[in-house]
Design a protein around this motif. Sequence first.
Motif, PDB file in Angstrom:
ATOM      1  N   VAL A 100       0.754  -1.279  -0.091  1.00 43.59           N
ATOM      2  CA  VAL A 100       0.053   0.045   0.061  1.00 43.59           C
ATOM      3  C   VAL A 100       0.674   1.151   0.105  1.00 43.59           C
ATOM      4  O   VAL A 100       0.770   2.260  -0.739  1.00 43.59           O
ATOM      5  N   TRP A 101       1.851   1.128   0.685  1.00 43.65           N
ATOM      6  CA  TRP A 101       2.664   2.539   1.214  1.00 43.65           C
ATOM      7  C   TRP A 101       4.064   2.486   0.450  1.00 43.65           C
ATOM      8  O   TRP A 101       4.676   3.484   0.452  1.00 43.65           O
ATOM      9  N   GLY A 102       4.546   1.329  -0.017  1.00 43.96           N
ATOM     10  CA  GLY A 102       6.080   1.330  -0.511  1.00 43.96           C
ATOM     11  C   GLY A 102       6.830   1.288   0.731  1.00 43.96           C
ATOM     12  O   GLY A 102       6.518   0.702   1.899  1.00 43.96           O
ATOM     13  N   LEU A 103       8.028   2.053   0.549  1.00 43.16           N
ATOM     14  CA  LEU A 103       8.799   2.151   1.655  1.00 43.16           C
ATOM     15  C   LEU A 103       8.655   3.461   2.413  1.00 43.16           C
ATOM     16  O   LEU A 103       9.401   4.080   3.071  1.00 43.16           O
ATOM     17  N   ASN A 104       7.511   4.246   2.349  1.00 40.88           N
ATOM     18  CA  ASN A 104       7.017   5.374   2.963  1.00 40.88           C
ATOM     19  C   ASN A 104       6.685   5.016   4.365  1.00 40.88           C
ATOM     20  O   ASN A 104       5.807   4.382   4.961  1.00 40.88           O
ATOM     21  N   PRO A 105       7.504   5.515   5.251  1.00 43.99           N
ATOM     22  CA  PRO A 105       7.439   5.062   6.976  1.00 43.99           C
ATOM     23  C   PRO A 105       6.258   5.707   7.573  1.00 43.99           C
ATOM     24  O   PRO A 105       5.928   4.843   8.386  1.00 43.99           O
TER      25      PRO A 105
END
Length: 340
Positions: free
Chosen positions: A15-20
Motif C-alpha cells: 500500500v505505502w511502498g517504503l514510505n515510513p
Amino acid sequence: YRPLQELSYMINYAVWGLNPPGFHLTNLVLHLLAAFLLFLVIVELSGNRIAALAASSIYLVHPLNIEAVAYIAGRADCLMGVFFLAAFYLYMKENNIILSSLFFILALLSKEIAIMLPAILILYDVTFRGKIKIKNYLPFVTILIIYGVLRATLLNFHYPVAAIPEGVGFYERLLTAFRALQEYFRLIILPLDLHMERVLVFSKSFFEKDVLLSSTILAAVVIVMFFLRRRNKLAFFGLGWFFITLFPLSNIPFALNATLAEHWLYLPLMGIAMFYSSLCPASVGTITGRKNAHYVIFLILSICAVIYFSTATINQNTKWRDSETLYKYTMKYAGDSPRL
C-alpha cells in the motif's frame, strides 16, 4: 516465529511502498484498537464505563508503550495485544470458545508471549466465576501443545542472543528479576528516563540492598493481593494479569537477551490499568456519601495522569524522529553498550 507481523509489513509495503508514515500509521491504529478492546474488557469486568475510560485512556497515552508503537519493528506487541484482548473478551463476554481459540492462534502467530492466555483464562474463572472449567481450556491447551511442538521442531529457529555472563545461573537471574520488577513499578509511575538499552548488572546475593528492597516490595504486593482476593476482585485480577504476563519475560524461566525492556510491559501494563480502574468507587458500589468524594478524586487523578503521561509521550516521541536522534539520545544512558 511471527508470521502475522511479517504479513502486516508486506501489506504495508503493497500500500505505502517504503514510505515510513504508512507503517507508523498501522502501529498507531493497532494501539488505538488495543486500548479500545481494553476499555471493553474493563467495562465487562467492572460494569463502570467511567473507570474503564479513565484506565484505558491512561494506558493509551502511557509513554512506556512508545517502544511498541513508535518503533515499527515493535509492531508484534501491538498486534499480539489486539488478538490477545479479543480472545479474552470473547471468552469472558460470549463464552465463545471456538472464536476465542482462533484469536488465540492469531495472537501466538504475532508474538510468543501470547502463550500466557490460558493462565489468564484460569485466573479469570477462579476470580470471577469461582470455579475452574477444565473443558473450556482444552482447545487452548491443545493449540498451545501443537504450537510448542512446532516451535521445538519445524519452526525451531535459533537467533543469536546476548551471552549470559559466566557464573550467572538461575539464582542470579531470580535475584535480578526482583530488581527489574522494582524498576518496572518505578517506570509505570514515573517514566522519566525512558530508553531502549536498559541493562541491569546481575545480582549475586540476596542481601544486596537493591535485592532486599525489591523483595520487600514484591512481598508487600503479594500480601495486598491476598487481601484483595475477595474484597476487590478486579484489583486482584489486574495484579494477577500483570505478574502472569510478565513472568516469561522475567529471565526466571529461561535466559533472555536483556534483563528488562520497556516494550515488555505492553501486555502487563493492561493489568495495571485494570487495577487502577478498580480504585474508582463506582466499580465496587453505589456512589453515595464519602464514595462521592472518592469518585471526584479518582476523576481528578485520572485527568492529571492523562495530561502528565500525554506530555511525557509527546516529549519522548521527539527522540524517535530519526535514527541519528534516537541513537544519540540512547547513548546518553548506555554509551558503552556493544549493541549501539
